[in-house]
Scaffold this active site. Sequence first.
Site, PDB file in Angstrom:
ATOM      1  N   GLY A  12       0.818  -1.216   0.000  1.00  0.00           N
ATOM      2  CA  GLY A  12       0.000   0.000   0.000  1.00  0.00           C
ATOM      3  C   GLY A  12       0.852   1.267   0.000  1.00  0.00           C
ATOM      4  O   GLY A  12       2.084   1.215  -0.142  1.00  0.00           O
ATOM      5  N   TYR A  13       0.181   2.374   0.160  1.00  0.00           N
ATOM      6  CA  TYR A  13       0.844   3.674   0.019  1.00  0.00           C
ATOM      7  C   TYR A  13       1.940   3.880   1.083  1.00  0.00           C
ATOM      8  O   TYR A  13       3.125   3.975   0.754  1.00  0.00           O
ATOM      9  CB  TYR A  13      -0.234   4.766   0.087  1.00  0.00           C
ATOM     10  CG  TYR A  13       0.270   6.182   0.086  1.00  0.00           C
ATOM     11  CD1 TYR A  13       1.304   6.597  -0.764  1.00  0.00           C
ATOM     12  CD2 TYR A  13      -0.316   7.139   0.930  1.00  0.00           C
ATOM     13  CE1 TYR A  13       1.730   7.920  -0.776  1.00  0.00           C
ATOM     14  CE2 TYR A  13       0.105   8.452   0.912  1.00  0.00           C
ATOM     15  CZ  TYR A  13       1.129   8.848   0.072  1.00  0.00           C
ATOM     16  OH  TYR A  13       1.550  10.148   0.075  1.00  0.00           O
ATOM     17  N   ASN A  34      -3.174  -8.426   0.639  1.00  0.00           N
ATOM     18  CA  ASN A  34      -4.149  -9.152  -0.188  1.00  0.00           C
ATOM     19  C   ASN A  34      -4.470  -8.371  -1.464  1.00  0.00           C
ATOM     20  O   ASN A  34      -5.372  -8.744  -2.207  1.00  0.00           O
ATOM     21  CB  ASN A  34      -5.439  -9.463   0.596  1.00  0.00           C
ATOM     22  CG  ASN A  34      -6.192  -8.218   0.990  1.00  0.00           C
ATOM     23  OD1 ASN A  34      -5.752  -7.100   0.712  1.00  0.00           O
ATOM     24  ND2 ASN A  34      -7.329  -8.402   1.645  1.00  0.00           N
ATOM     25  N   PHE A  83       0.097  -2.357   8.731  1.00  0.00           N
ATOM     26  CA  PHE A  83      -0.606  -1.318   7.969  1.00  0.00           C
ATOM     27  C   PHE A  83      -1.944  -1.821   7.432  1.00  0.00           C
ATOM     28  O   PHE A  83      -2.831  -1.012   7.162  1.00  0.00           O
ATOM     29  CB  PHE A  83       0.203  -0.913   6.727  1.00  0.00           C
ATOM     30  CG  PHE A  83       1.492  -0.184   6.997  1.00  0.00           C
ATOM     31  CD1 PHE A  83       1.480   1.150   7.365  1.00  0.00           C
ATOM     32  CD2 PHE A  83       2.716  -0.824   6.867  1.00  0.00           C
ATOM     33  CE1 PHE A  83       2.661   1.838   7.585  1.00  0.00           C
ATOM     34  CE2 PHE A  83       3.904  -0.147   7.089  1.00  0.00           C
ATOM     35  CZ  PHE A  83       3.877   1.183   7.449  1.00  0.00           C
ATOM     36  N   LYS A  87      -9.318   2.114   4.519  1.00  0.00           N
ATOM     37  CA  LYS A  87      -9.061   3.462   5.050  1.00  0.00           C
ATOM     38  C   LYS A  87      -9.935   4.577   4.486  1.00  0.00           C
ATOM     39  O   LYS A  87      -9.635   5.751   4.693  1.00  0.00           O
ATOM     40  CB  LYS A  87      -7.603   3.813   4.808  1.00  0.00           C
ATOM     41  CG  LYS A  87      -7.230   3.851   3.335  1.00  0.00           C
ATOM     42  CD  LYS A  87      -5.845   4.444   3.103  1.00  0.00           C
ATOM     43  CE  LYS A  87      -5.590   4.560   1.617  1.00  0.00           C
ATOM     44  NZ  LYS A  87      -4.281   5.053   1.272  1.00  0.00           N
ATOM     45  N   SER A 127      -4.100   7.048  13.569  1.00  0.00           N
ATOM     46  CA  SER A 127      -4.404   8.272  12.831  1.00  0.00           C
ATOM     47  C   SER A 127      -4.762   9.399  13.786  1.00  0.00           C
ATOM     48  O   SER A 127      -5.317   9.156  14.870  1.00  0.00           O
ATOM     49  CB  SER A 127      -5.599   7.980  11.916  1.00  0.00           C
ATOM     50  OG  SER A 127      -6.162   9.168  11.445  1.00  0.00           O
ATOM     51  N   TYR A 154     -14.542   3.921  10.285  1.00  0.00           N
ATOM     52  CA  TYR A 154     -13.089   3.869  10.072  1.00  0.00           C
ATOM     53  C   TYR A 154     -12.347   4.412  11.300  1.00  0.00           C
ATOM     54  O   TYR A 154     -11.448   3.759  11.839  1.00  0.00           O
ATOM     55  CB  TYR A 154     -12.711   4.670   8.816  1.00  0.00           C
ATOM     56  CG  TYR A 154     -11.266   5.088   8.790  1.00  0.00           C
ATOM     57  CD1 TYR A 154     -10.263   4.182   8.451  1.00  0.00           C
ATOM     58  CD2 TYR A 154     -10.889   6.388   9.153  1.00  0.00           C
ATOM     59  CE1 TYR A 154      -8.929   4.562   8.467  1.00  0.00           C
ATOM     60  CE2 TYR A 154      -9.569   6.770   9.169  1.00  0.00           C
ATOM     61  CZ  TYR A 154      -8.590   5.859   8.829  1.00  0.00           C
ATOM     62  OH  TYR A 154      -7.275   6.243   8.855  1.00  0.00           O
ATOM     63  N   LYS A 158      -9.774   2.573  14.377  1.00  0.00           N
ATOM     64  CA  LYS A 158      -8.442   2.986  14.854  1.00  0.00           C
ATOM     65  C   LYS A 158      -8.437   3.045  16.379  1.00  0.00           C
ATOM     66  O   LYS A 158      -7.507   2.581  17.037  1.00  0.00           O
ATOM     67  CB  LYS A 158      -8.045   4.343  14.255  1.00  0.00           C
ATOM     68  CG  LYS A 158      -7.772   4.299  12.761  1.00  0.00           C
ATOM     69  CD  LYS A 158      -6.567   3.422  12.408  1.00  0.00           C
ATOM     70  CE  LYS A 158      -6.351   3.279  10.922  1.00  0.00           C
ATOM     71  NZ  LYS A 158      -5.421   2.200  10.541  1.00  0.00           N
ATOM     72  N   TYR A 182      -0.719   9.102  12.595  1.00  0.00           N
ATOM     73  CA  TYR A 182      -0.318   9.910  11.446  1.00  0.00           C
ATOM     74  C   TYR A 182      -1.245  11.102  11.291  1.00  0.00           C
ATOM     75  O   TYR A 182      -2.460  10.958  11.415  1.00  0.00           O
ATOM     76  CB  TYR A 182      -0.443   9.127  10.125  1.00  0.00           C
ATOM     77  CG  TYR A 182       0.132   7.746  10.088  1.00  0.00           C
ATOM     78  CD1 TYR A 182       1.249   7.380  10.831  1.00  0.00           C
ATOM     79  CD2 TYR A 182      -0.446   6.789   9.256  1.00  0.00           C
ATOM     80  CE1 TYR A 182       1.770   6.095  10.748  1.00  0.00           C
ATOM     81  CE2 TYR A 182       0.067   5.510   9.169  1.00  0.00           C
ATOM     82  CZ  TYR A 182       1.172   5.166   9.930  1.00  0.00           C
ATOM     83  OH  TYR A 182       1.673   3.895   9.841  1.00  0.00           O
ATOM     84  N   ASN A 204      -8.999  12.071  -0.906  1.00  0.00           N
ATOM     85  CA  ASN A 204      -8.011  12.902  -0.219  1.00  0.00           C
ATOM     86  C   ASN A 204      -7.554  14.052  -1.116  1.00  0.00           C
ATOM     87  O   ASN A 204      -7.624  13.977  -2.340  1.00  0.00           O
ATOM     88  CB  ASN A 204      -6.805  12.063   0.218  1.00  0.00           C
ATOM     89  CG  ASN A 204      -7.191  11.081   1.312  1.00  0.00           C
ATOM     90  OD1 ASN A 204      -7.109   9.877   1.120  1.00  0.00           O
ATOM     91  ND2 ASN A 204      -7.635  11.590   2.436  1.00  0.00           N
ATOM     92  N   GLY A 302     -18.663  16.275   8.028  1.00  0.00           N
ATOM     93  CA  GLY A 302     -17.744  15.515   8.888  1.00  0.00           C
ATOM     94  C   GLY A 302     -16.328  16.067   8.915  1.00  0.00           C
ATOM     95  O   GLY A 302     -15.487  15.556   9.649  1.00  0.00           O
TER      96      GLY A 302
END
Length: 344
Positions: A12-13, A34, A83, A87, A127, A154, A158, A182, A204, A302
């Site tokens: 991932g990122y 995955n 990770f 998300k 996060s 989400y 966390k 983060y 984002n 939100g």
Amino acid sequence: MAKRILVTGGAGYIGSHTVVELMQQGYEVVVVDNLSNSNINVLDGIASIVGRRPDFVNADCCDYVAIDNVFRSYTDLCGVIHFAAAKAVGESVEKPLHYYRNNIHSLTTVLELMQEHKVNHIVFSSSCTVYGQPDADHLPVDETAPRKKALSPYGNTKQINEDIIIDQAHAYDKLHAIILRYFNPIGAHPSALIGELPNGIPNNLLPFVTQTAAGLRKELRVFGNDYNTPDGSCIRDYIYVVDLAKAHVKAIERMLSAKAEEQVEVFNLGTGRGLSVLEIIREFEKATGQKLPYTIVGRREGDIEQVWADPTKANTILGWKADTPIHDVLLSAWNWEKHLRNIP
Ligand code: UD1
């Protein structure tokens, strides 16, 4: 002998950038992913940057048998960086059960197997969403600020996952964990060989900015200019993904060298500087020379008005600082977008 780290979500990122930093520091890495929100080609990018390929297992972290096999195959694992998670805030509101199952079951599976196989160090991706909108006297926000009720499934996963780690550390005294909160990760590796790969229309800000500059989107919509901030747009702490990745290496090193003072430590990872959406647009235009068409629209439901980190604890205790200039960070995001679109 090189130390071996299991990186879940390593395609991932943030995961892929962390794998690069780990390997460049001499670690061996096993990536478990995955590929639900990532692409196998990311491993080629990592290999081109580092000069060698991480081991890769295509598996879901909720799959106990598959992950057990990973631990059985690599008996020299000395830590896990976890990770792997879904998300997207909006999607989590639509599919809460998917988020609860995927994000929570994967962590409990990994923690169970870590205890079973005596792998006792974990770094967890959390996060700043856990702080919600901090009260004015908690801005910038440090780790002592209270967590606020999550605004989405989400965000709730966390918080729940942080609590699961704390409870497991209480029950199993060999476990050491570092929870990294983060702020807003942006940018791409300076090589432009790995970066963010948003699925569909990006949620984002930065992928939307670069896709607009590349002509894929007509204009950026700025969600609100009537907030109680100097220019009316929201403020965030945008942190360079490579700086963020380096913090994971510091966190692993801290635990492996037995320097952690508590069984579970929490660090905010941000720059300590807040930038508004309008400032990001200006800085992007300055860094890249690209004109960014934008329009002001209504607030996004939100959204938090302003949040930025007090990273003092990470600066002093982890010995880490996010110090890449925003100019370089935004340019890296643009270079990555150009690489993806074959723009000269
Ligand atoms: C979002 C999530 C947060 C998650 C983080 C991960 C929400 C409400 N929050 O944070 O829980 O941890 O991503 O990266 O989704 N903006 C625009 N136009 C756009 C896109 C964004 O003006 O097209 C603005 C937003 O209003 C916000 C800022 O850009 O002020 C950053 O937005 P975004 O990148 O989505 O991050 P967050 O909302 O901070």
